[in-house]
Design a protein around this motif. Structure first.
Motif, PDB file in Angstrom:
ATOM      1  N   UNK A 124     -68.021-104.839  18.123  1.00 19.67           N
ATOM      2  CA  UNK A 124     -69.157-104.284  18.858  1.00 19.67           C
ATOM      3  C   UNK A 124     -70.099-103.533  17.925  1.00 19.67           C
ATOM      4  N   UNK A 125     -69.531-102.862  16.927  1.00 18.04           N
ATOM      5  CA  UNK A 125     -70.364-102.111  15.977  1.00 18.04           C
ATOM      6  C   UNK A 125     -71.263-103.035  15.156  1.00 18.04           C
ATOM      7  N   UNK A 126     -70.719-104.171  14.693  1.00 21.10           N
ATOM      8  CA  UNK A 126     -71.523-105.042  13.835  1.00 21.10           C
ATOM      9  C   UNK A 126     -72.556-105.830  14.635  1.00 21.10           C
ATOM     10  N   UNK A 127     -72.490-105.769  15.958  1.00 18.44           N
ATOM     11  CA  UNK A 127     -73.553-106.366  16.768  1.00 18.44           C
ATOM     12  C   UNK A 127     -74.811-105.499  16.750  1.00 18.44           C
ATOM     13  N   UNK A 128     -74.646-104.224  16.407  1.00 13.08           N
ATOM     14  CA  UNK A 128     -75.779-103.308  16.344  1.00 13.08           C
ATOM     15  C   UNK A 128     -76.553-103.513  15.050  1.00 13.08           C
ATOM     16  N   UNK A 129     -77.773-103.019  15.033  1.00 11.17           N
ATOM     17  CA  UNK A 129     -78.585-103.106  13.819  1.00 11.17           C
ATOM     18  C   UNK A 129     -77.978-102.207  12.747  1.00 11.17           C
ATOM     19  N   UNK A 130     -78.051-102.616  11.484  1.00  9.66           N
ATOM     20  CA  UNK A 130     -77.520-101.778  10.388  1.00  9.66           C
ATOM     21  C   UNK A 130     -78.217-100.438  10.326  1.00  9.66           C
ATOM     22  N   UNK A 131     -77.611 -99.425   9.691  1.00  7.18           N
ATOM     23  CA  UNK A 131     -78.236 -98.108   9.554  1.00  7.18           C
ATOM     24  C   UNK A 131     -79.610 -98.212   8.902  1.00  7.18           C
ATOM     25  N   UNK A 132     -80.591 -97.604   9.526  1.00 12.73           N
ATOM     26  CA  UNK A 132     -81.946 -97.680   8.997  1.00 12.73           C
ATOM     27  C   UNK A 132     -82.714 -98.891   9.463  1.00 12.73           C
ATOM     28  N   UNK A 133     -82.036 -99.764  10.246  1.00  9.98           N
ATOM     29  CA  UNK A 133     -82.715-100.964  10.752  1.00  9.98           C
ATOM     30  C   UNK A 133     -82.645-101.008  12.279  1.00  9.98           C
ATOM     31  N   UNK A 134     -82.683 -99.835  12.916  1.00  2.00           N
ATOM     32  CA  UNK A 134     -82.517 -99.787  14.359  1.00  2.00           C
ATOM     33  C   UNK A 134     -83.609-100.546  15.091  1.00  2.00           C
ATOM     34  N   UNK A 135     -84.728-100.723  14.435  1.00  2.00           N
ATOM     35  CA  UNK A 135     -85.817-101.441  15.076  1.00  2.00           C
ATOM     36  C   UNK A 135     -85.656-102.939  15.037  1.00  2.00           C
TER      37      UNK A 135
END
Length: 201
Positions: free
Chosen positions: A188-199
């Protein structure tokens, strides 16, 4: 005598007990993981390396027994296949990128990048660092456990997009590693955008 885990409710899943003068527990996911690490360290995927790695892993588990713990390792066959294919392709293309500046007389500028990861478990942090270091044009010079950050040395930092390309490569390796060996929370974590790339990626 060997008793399998489904016959012994006291053993964790996917493990077996070797009963002799002393009882030893073989954690099959751990053996599989040690075999993968052995193969990555040699840098060549061959039957000899796989068999040797499995034998070494079994011997290490028998000679240096660990307490029965859940290390959080999960085996996802499709994810493992994707990881192996990606590693082989990355090693091939990276070898070409490393050879190019050696044949070119122009000087090149190297750099060290701090790349934060999404997963903070020791297992995934170590696995990603090993996989990144196994690729010729990237080398992990430091792992900062407190904030799950890899410091990666890249050979060519002359181009404007070189640093961004290196970060995307590390994050892609992290995602593949988690989808091969991670648990549900890590996936679930790696489905999120990387740190600093939330956009967006």
């Amino acid at each position: 005598m060997i008793s399998l885990s489904f016959r012994d409710p006291e053993l964790p899943r996917f493990s077996c007990a070797v009963v002799g003068r002393r009882r030893r527990v073989l954690d099959l996911p751990l053996i599989a993981w040690l075999t993968v690490v052995w193969t990555l360290l040699w840098g060549t995927l061959t039957w000899a390396n796989l068999i040797t790695g499995a034998v070494v892993a079994v011997v290490v588990c028998l000679v240096f027994p660990l307490p029965v713990v859940n290390i959080g390792l999960r085996l996802h066959p499709l994810g493992i296949v994707r990881l192996v294919v990606h590693l082989l392709w990355d090693m091939y293309t990276s070898g070409l990128r490393v050879a190019r500046p050696m044949l070119d007389s122009r000087p090149y500028r190297a750099a060290v990048l701090a790349i934060p990861l999404r997963c903070r478990t020791d297992l995934m942090l170590t696995a990603t660092a090993i996989a990144v270091s196994n690729v010729p044009d990237g080398s992990v010079v430091e792992v900062r456990r407190s904030n799950a950050t890899l410091f990666v040395h890249i050979m060519e930092a002359d181009h404007a997009d070189a640093a961004d390309r290196a970060r995307r490569s590390v994050w892609r390796m992290e995602e593949l590693m988690v989808r091969a060996f991670g648990d549900r929370d890590e996936i679930a974590r790696v489905r999120l955008a990387p740190p600093g790339r939330e956009g967006g990626r």
